[in-house]
Every structure is written in C-alpha cells, then in structure tokens.
Design a protein around this motif. Sequence first.
Motif, PDB file in Angstrom:
ATOM      1  N   GLU A   1      28.417  48.296  19.813  1.00 58.60           N
ATOM      2  CA  GLU A   1      28.460  47.743  18.451  1.00 58.60           C
ATOM      3  C   GLU A   1      29.389  46.540  18.439  1.00 58.60           C
ATOM      4  O   GLU A   1      30.420  46.548  19.116  1.00 58.60           O
ATOM      5  CB  GLU A   1      28.968  48.803  17.468  1.00 58.60           C
TER       6      GLU A   1
ATOM      7  N   THR B   1      24.315  46.613  16.082  1.00 60.88           N
ATOM      8  CA  THR B   1      24.276  47.865  16.858  1.00 60.88           C
ATOM      9  C   THR B   1      23.169  47.767  17.898  1.00 60.88           C
ATOM     10  O   THR B   1      22.067  47.309  17.587  1.00 60.88           O
ATOM     11  CB  THR B   1      23.966  49.072  15.943  1.00 60.88           C
TER      12      THR B   1
ATOM     13  N   VAL C   1      26.204  53.328  23.180  1.00 63.65           N
ATOM     14  CA  VAL C   1      25.882  52.524  22.001  1.00 63.65           C
ATOM     15  C   VAL C   1      26.916  51.389  21.964  1.00 63.65           C
ATOM     16  O   VAL C   1      28.117  51.633  22.090  1.00 63.65           O
ATOM     17  CB  VAL C   1      25.959  53.357  20.715  1.00 63.65           C
TER      18      VAL C   1
ATOM     19  N   ASP D   1      23.286  45.797  11.265  1.00 67.84           N
ATOM     20  CA  ASP D   1      23.565  47.067  10.620  1.00 67.84           C
ATOM     21  C   ASP D   1      24.734  46.809   9.659  1.00 67.84           C
ATOM     22  O   ASP D   1      25.897  46.965  10.027  1.00 67.84           O
ATOM     23  CB  ASP D   1      23.950  48.068  11.733  1.00 67.84           C
TER      24      ASP D   1
ATOM     25  N   HIS E   1      27.808  44.597  10.868  1.00 60.76           N
ATOM     26  CA  HIS E   1      27.939  44.543  12.327  1.00 60.76           C
ATOM     27  C   HIS E   1      26.574  44.649  13.014  1.00 60.76           C
ATOM     28  O   HIS E   1      25.555  44.833  12.350  1.00 60.76           O
ATOM     29  CB  HIS E   1      28.895  45.633  12.817  1.00 60.76           C
TER      30      HIS E   1
END
Length: 411
Positions: A377, A214, A375, A209, A212
Amino acid sequence: MTTARDVDTNAAPRADELRTAMVAALREMGAIQTEPVADVFRTVERHLFAPDAPLEMVYAANSAVVTKRDEAGLAISSLSAAHIQAVMLEQAQIRPGMRVLEVGSGGCNAAYLTKLVGPAGQVTSVDIDPDIVASAKAHLAAAGYDQVNVVLADAENGVPDHAPYDRVIVTAGAWDLPPAWSDQLNGGGQIVVPFRVRGLTRTVAFERDGDHLTSRDYRLCGFVPMQGIGAHTERRVPLDGDEVVLRVDEDKALDVDSLAAALRSPRLELWSGVEFDQVDELDFWIGTHAPVFGLLTAQDGPIECGLVAPSAKRGVPTLVRGGSFAYRTKRPIDGTDTFETGVYAHGPDARAVAEEYVELLRRWDRDHRGRRGAVIEAYPAGTPSTALPQGCVVDKKHTRVVISWPRTQAS
Ligand SMILES: C[S@@+](CC[C@H](N)C(=O)[O-])C[C@H]1O[C@@H](n2cnc3c(N)ncnc32)[C@H](O)[C@@H]1O
C-alpha cells in the motif's frame, strides 16, 4: 543506421514465424492469459520497433533489446522483453475505449496498447529522452500507429494535457510513485509500475483506495532505471573493494568498517530445514521484514575463492545488525534434486543475526509459502504512522509504503 522504412522485406515471413513461436512460448510461460493480449502479440510487427536488432532477439520471449546506453555503458532504454510486456498488459486489464498513459516510450508497447484500447481509446506515451521520442514516433508511423500521442517530458509530472487516464503503465524502474500519476487517474483508474522496494523490483498493479493505492497483484521484474526528478540511486557499500558490495536502497546509518572486517572473519552456517523454492517470494518476505536490509552482491573472484556464496552473484537478501550480517545460501538435500535454505553469517553478532534470518525462513515456510503473498500500500508522505496499517513501512519522497503479509489459507 537502419530506419524502420528500410527494413529488409524478406524479414517479414521469418518474423511471422518467430512471432507465432513467441506467442506460444508466452502462453506456455503463463505471461499471456487472455485472447486480446494474445492477439496484440500475434499481430503487431515487433521487429519494426528495433530495426537494427536480429529478429531472433526481438522475438525471444524473455530478452530485452537495448536501444540506448549511457556513457558508462548502462542500459537506459530498451525494447522491453515480450514476457514482461505481456505480464504488465495482463495486470493492467486494458479494455476498449480506455485512455492510457505509458511512461517510457519506444513504440512497441504503445502499439500493443493502441490495439487493446481500439479506435475509441487513446494512448499517450511519454519519454524523457528526445532520441527515444523521435525514434518512437518514426517506428509507430512505420508500423501504422501514428495516432499515439508521443510526448517529450519527465514523467514525474505525468502528462496533464491528455489526462485523465484509466491506466498509467510505467515501463522504467520507479523508486517512488509521484502524486501526478494518481492525480491524473480516473476514479476507477489503476497504475501498473515496476516498483523498487528495498532494492527488490516487482511490477505492481495498484488500485486507488481512498487516499492511498493498494496492490492487486505483483510479479518479479527488472527494468532500466527511472531518470530525471524521480531517479534514485542505491548506495553501494564496499565490503571488499568493488568485488563485494552491499547494495542499500534506504538512508540507514551503517558501520561500514565493521561490516567489511566481518566479511574477513570466519563464517557461521545455520540451516533452516526449509526447502529452497519460490525464491522471489521468499526474498520479498525477507526484504520486507529485516529492520536493516541490503543485497549482498559479489563478482566471480570472491565467489570462486569461497569468500562469498554463489547466491550473492545477482544480489542476495542480507540482514544487517551493527557490524554483523547474514545472507541466505542453500545446500542439496541428500537423495533428492532439491535444496535446503540456510544462512551464512559474519561478525560479532553472527549467531543472533543468523537465528533471526532462519526464523524468518521458517515463518515464511509455515505461514506464507504458496499463499496470497504480500499487500503493498502506498500512502501520501506525511500520513501519520498511527493512520498506517500494520506492516513494514518504507518511507520514500512522495509516499509511505506499507508491506503486509496477511495470513490466508493455502491456495
Ligand atoms: C524500457 S524503456 C521503455 C520501453 C517501451 N515502453 C517499450 O515499448 O518496450 C524505458 C524508457 O523510460 C524512459 N524514462 C526514464 N526515465 C523517465 C522519466 N522520468 N520520464 C519519462 N521517461 C523516462 C527512458 O528514456 C527509456 O526510454
């Protein structure tokens, strides 16, 4: 030692039966969800990759077969359990024609990948251990999958010679995400990796993403540890010799003497009113909220004498505050076969740390039980904090990992 070629030919009909039963069990458990994945588990002769192991063990849905141990007896290579292989293959969404890098060899999973990518795809499997590379090559040849590129190397640097990849599937427990894995991915590529955050390992499907990664999905798992440059050992803080230890995954200053003294002091119990279930998610929530966190782990003796609750047998999420700590336990709810979560706390700040823990249990129950989950990341190390999203930040060598818990409607 038996080689793949001398395998008892009478084993084949029994293996076919066991394989059919294994596929049914994996479907029942929800590990197999799609036909292509069912097909590879139905057709690849799994026993050719662990020819010394009993067929029943090889085809048990949930057992790994250890193929190598270190001098201390710790498992360092295995034929992974079929259940976790299936979960990760589903997470990876492999399609025909893809180029895949498998980190950690053995042969079996590479054979599954080879069938999934088909003749237009390519599988590269890298292992740090020359014995495993040799046996993986031999087993793959015996099973008819010698098109796999089996490479001897430390996967910290990926395998640039066969890059780029559509998928990187890691089959050893990783504490960090080396830049080579993302750098060697195609534009829409994904990494599926057993990733350890604060001592808790989840197989995470990461998508790129921008700058980075995700997470798209994550599941509980356990794996043999990553060796080589990326190896990272947890700190084991002794609270009662080796019998009770606090496993801590980060470099945090701890008041070890006070924590050990606290364990011997009377304990405080606090109950939450929250039903005990979905423990994997609950533990991940606790682990990604406590400022100082460890896994309290006890052997049988201290549990049997009542010093530590049975929840510590496999490592229980523990909040630490100075010389005090709290960990979760449970008690039956009268008239039902369910349990209530609660907390045992020790030390001068036992009440404060117990209240903090119980508040986390209640928030999870109110806002997150049965919902989308976290989530995860991973930003490059060096990303300024002001550029990170809100969440629990865990700093690693190559990455700054941020875990956030979006509030969504119950599903
Ligand atoms: C669970 S086994 C792999 C299982 C295998 N993929 C299968 O088909 O079931 C994990 C492997 O990772 C390897 N490994 C550990 N650290 C590594 C590293 N830094 N680079 C490459 N391989 C590594 C170990 O030698 C071990 O053989």
